[in-house]
Design a protein around this motif. Sequence first.
Motif, mmCIF file in Angstrom:
data_model
loop_
_atom_site.group_PDB
_atom_site.id
_atom_site.type_symbol
_atom_site.label_atom_id
_atom_site.label_comp_id
_atom_site.label_asym_id
_atom_site.label_seq_id
_atom_site.Cartn_x
_atom_site.Cartn_y
_atom_site.Cartn_z
ATOM 1 N N GLU A 329 -100.468 13.193 -30.352
ATOM 2 C CA GLU A 329 -100.620 12.975 -29.398
ATOM 3 C C GLU A 329 -101.098 14.621 -28.628
ATOM 4 O O GLU A 329 -101.264 15.829 -28.952
ATOM 5 C CB GLU A 329 -99.208 13.805 -28.441
ATOM 6 C CG GLU A 329 -99.469 13.249 -26.617
ATOM 7 C CD GLU A 329 -97.832 13.576 -25.696
ATOM 8 O OE1 GLU A 329 -98.602 14.003 -25.023
ATOM 9 O OE2 GLU A 329 -96.681 13.687 -27.123
ATOM 10 N N GLY A 330 -102.231 13.970 -28.086
ATOM 11 C CA GLY A 330 -103.426 15.126 -27.275
ATOM 12 C C GLY A 330 -104.483 14.836 -28.697
ATOM 13 O O GLY A 330 -105.840 15.450 -28.470
ATOM 14 N N GLY A 331 -104.650 14.557 -29.832
ATOM 15 C CA GLY A 331 -105.446 14.082 -30.495
ATOM 16 C C GLY A 331 -107.272 13.169 -30.428
ATOM 17 O O GLY A 331 -106.011 12.114 -29.968
ATOM 18 N N ARG A 332 -108.201 12.640 -31.031
ATOM 19 C CA ARG A 332 -108.838 12.368 -30.812
ATOM 20 C C ARG A 332 -109.379 11.117 -32.216
ATOM 21 O O ARG A 332 -108.831 12.122 -33.371
ATOM 22 C CB ARG A 332 -110.234 13.508 -30.249
ATOM 23 C CG ARG A 332 -110.359 13.290 -29.124
ATOM 24 C CD ARG A 332 -111.646 13.918 -28.993
ATOM 25 N NE ARG A 332 -112.367 15.159 -29.657
ATOM 26 C CZ ARG A 332 -113.332 15.910 -29.655
ATOM 27 N NH1 ARG A 332 -114.157 15.445 -28.753
ATOM 28 N NH2 ARG A 332 -113.419 16.906 -29.733
ATOM 29 N N THR A 357 -112.545 7.446 -30.154
ATOM 30 C CA THR A 357 -112.457 8.415 -29.019
ATOM 31 C C THR A 357 -113.990 8.418 -29.132
ATOM 32 O O THR A 357 -114.675 8.357 -28.125
ATOM 33 C CB THR A 357 -111.308 9.273 -28.449
ATOM 34 O OG1 THR A 357 -111.482 9.833 -29.951
ATOM 35 C CG2 THR A 357 -110.462 8.642 -28.281
ATOM 36 N N ALA A 405 -110.265 19.344 -33.969
ATOM 37 C CA ALA A 405 -108.885 19.507 -33.792
ATOM 38 C C ALA A 405 -107.523 19.744 -34.708
ATOM 39 O O ALA A 405 -107.755 18.690 -35.235
ATOM 40 C CB ALA A 405 -108.228 19.287 -32.602
ATOM 41 N N GLN A 407 -104.603 18.599 -34.463
ATOM 42 C CA GLN A 407 -103.888 16.912 -34.439
ATOM 43 C C GLN A 407 -105.332 15.175 -34.096
ATOM 44 O O GLN A 407 -104.977 14.099 -33.900
ATOM 45 C CB GLN A 407 -103.418 16.549 -32.619
ATOM 46 C CG GLN A 407 -104.561 17.325 -31.641
ATOM 47 C CD GLN A 407 -105.122 18.621 -30.842
ATOM 48 O OE1 GLN A 407 -105.102 19.522 -31.992
ATOM 49 N NE2 GLN A 407 -105.009 18.361 -29.796
ATOM 50 N N ASP A 408 -105.998 16.098 -34.136
ATOM 51 C CA ASP A 408 -107.533 14.516 -34.530
ATOM 52 C C ASP A 408 -107.452 14.378 -36.187
ATOM 53 O O ASP A 408 -107.240 14.627 -37.402
ATOM 54 C CB ASP A 408 -108.971 15.493 -34.274
ATOM 55 C CG ASP A 408 -109.125 16.365 -33.706
ATOM 56 O OD1 ASP A 408 -108.410 15.698 -32.005
ATOM 57 O OD2 ASP A 408 -110.320 16.878 -33.270
#
Length: 431
Positions: A329-332, A357, A405, A407-408
Motif C-alpha cells: 500500500e502506497g507504493g509505486r 504507475t 521508496a 514500498q515501491d
Amino acid sequence: MIPSAMSKSLAEWLQHLETLHPVGIDMGLERVSTVAERMGLLESPIAKHVVIVAGTNGKGSTVAMAEAIALAHEVRVGAYSSPHLLRYNERVRIGGREIDDEPLVDGFERVERARLQAPEVSLTYFEAGTLCALWCLAQADLDLAVLEVGLGGRLDAVNIIDADVAVVTTIAQDHASFLGTDIAKIGLEKAGIFRPLRPAILGSQTMPSSVAETAIGMAAPVYRLGLAFSHSSDGVPGQPWCWHGLTVEGDTVSLDALPDPGLPVDNAATALQALALTGLALKPGITQSALKQVTLPGRMQWIGQWCLDVGHNPHAAAYLAQRLLAPPEGGRQWALMGMLDDKDADGVIAALAPRVTDWVCVTLEGERGRKASELAKRIESHGGRVYGCADSPQAGADILASQLAPQDRVLAFGSFVTVAALLTRPLPQAQ
C-alpha cells in the motif's frame, strides 16, 4: 581459417562465429544438415529419448521444468536452450550443470573442420552453436535430451534432429520479419518439428487449427492441453494445483498438490505430459520437490524490489500483467523497459499499462536497437507517465536509485538484452 590457439579460448571461438555468415539469421536446413552429416550427428540418436520444444512463449520454461523433473527422477538428462543471459555456457546443460569451456571448444573445432570440407559451408552463429551443442549432448550418453527451438520450427537448425516427443507451447505473433503476422502460418512453421507417428503435444488451449491439422496429416498422435491432459489451477500465485495426463501406454495418471513453480502452469503441465510420453513414471513426491526448486533466470526473477523478465511480446506481457503482485500500500509500480526495434512495443505497453504507475525507458544499441525516446512516445500515446529516459539499462537503473521508496517495486523487462545488462550490476534498493 580456424583461429589460432582456438583450443584455449571459448571467447575466440564465439568471436570467430560472428564472421562466418553475412547475416545473423538465415533460416533453412540445407547448410546445417550438410555439416551435421559430415560430423556424423545424424547417424544415430543423440539420446535415448529426445523432446523438442517450439513455440512463441514458454519454451524456456517448459525445457527448464522438464529438465528439473527428469533430473529429480535420476534421469541422465541434457538440455539446449538459447539465447543466454550472461555466459554462453548457459545454453548447454548436462546433468543440470552448465557445460564447461573445454567440451564447447572441442565441439566448435569439430564443427569448423566439417564446415571447411569441400565444398565449404557458411553457417550462422546460431547454426554453428546448435551443431556444437548437439555434438556435446551426443557425447554424454544421455537418457533424455530436451532441445529448445530458436526461431520458428520447420527451418530452425534444431529441427535436423527427429523428436521422439514434439511440443508446441503457444502461438502468437513475434519475429514478424521472419515468420510473418498470419497466426495460422506461424502455427505451420512451429508444427514443422512434428514427426510421423510420434507424439505431438499442444501446450495451449488457444492454438490455431493449423498446428493440430499438421500433426493429424502425418498421423502423429495429438495431445492437446485441456483434452488429453489438463491442470486444475485458478491462476492465483502460490496456490497448489493438480495435473491429469496420459502415459505412453494411454493410461490416465494424476498428480495432486503440486506447488506453484513460479513459471506458467500451462508449461509445467506440458512438461509433465512430455515426460510421461517418454515413458518416465512420474512420482508425486519427487515431482513436487522438483517444481519447488526449479529456477529460470530472467523469468519473473526477483532481486529485492526488482522483478526481471525477458518477456518481449504482447502474449508475454499479458502473462506478466496477470502474475505481477501489486506493490505494498502506497507504493509505486515502476517499469524499466528496453525493447528491440522488431518487437510489438504498442501491444506490450497496452498489456502492462494498467499495472504500471511510472515508466523509465532505456535505449538498446545495435542493428536491431530501439531508442528510449521512441518508446517514451508510444507509452505516452497509451496514457502512460514516463518519468525519464536513459541511454542504457544500467543508466535507467541509476535513475531509479534516487527514486525508489521501500514500498515501491520495479518490473524490468522487454528483452534478453535488457535483463542481461541489469544482471551484470547490483540493482539499487530503497534503504
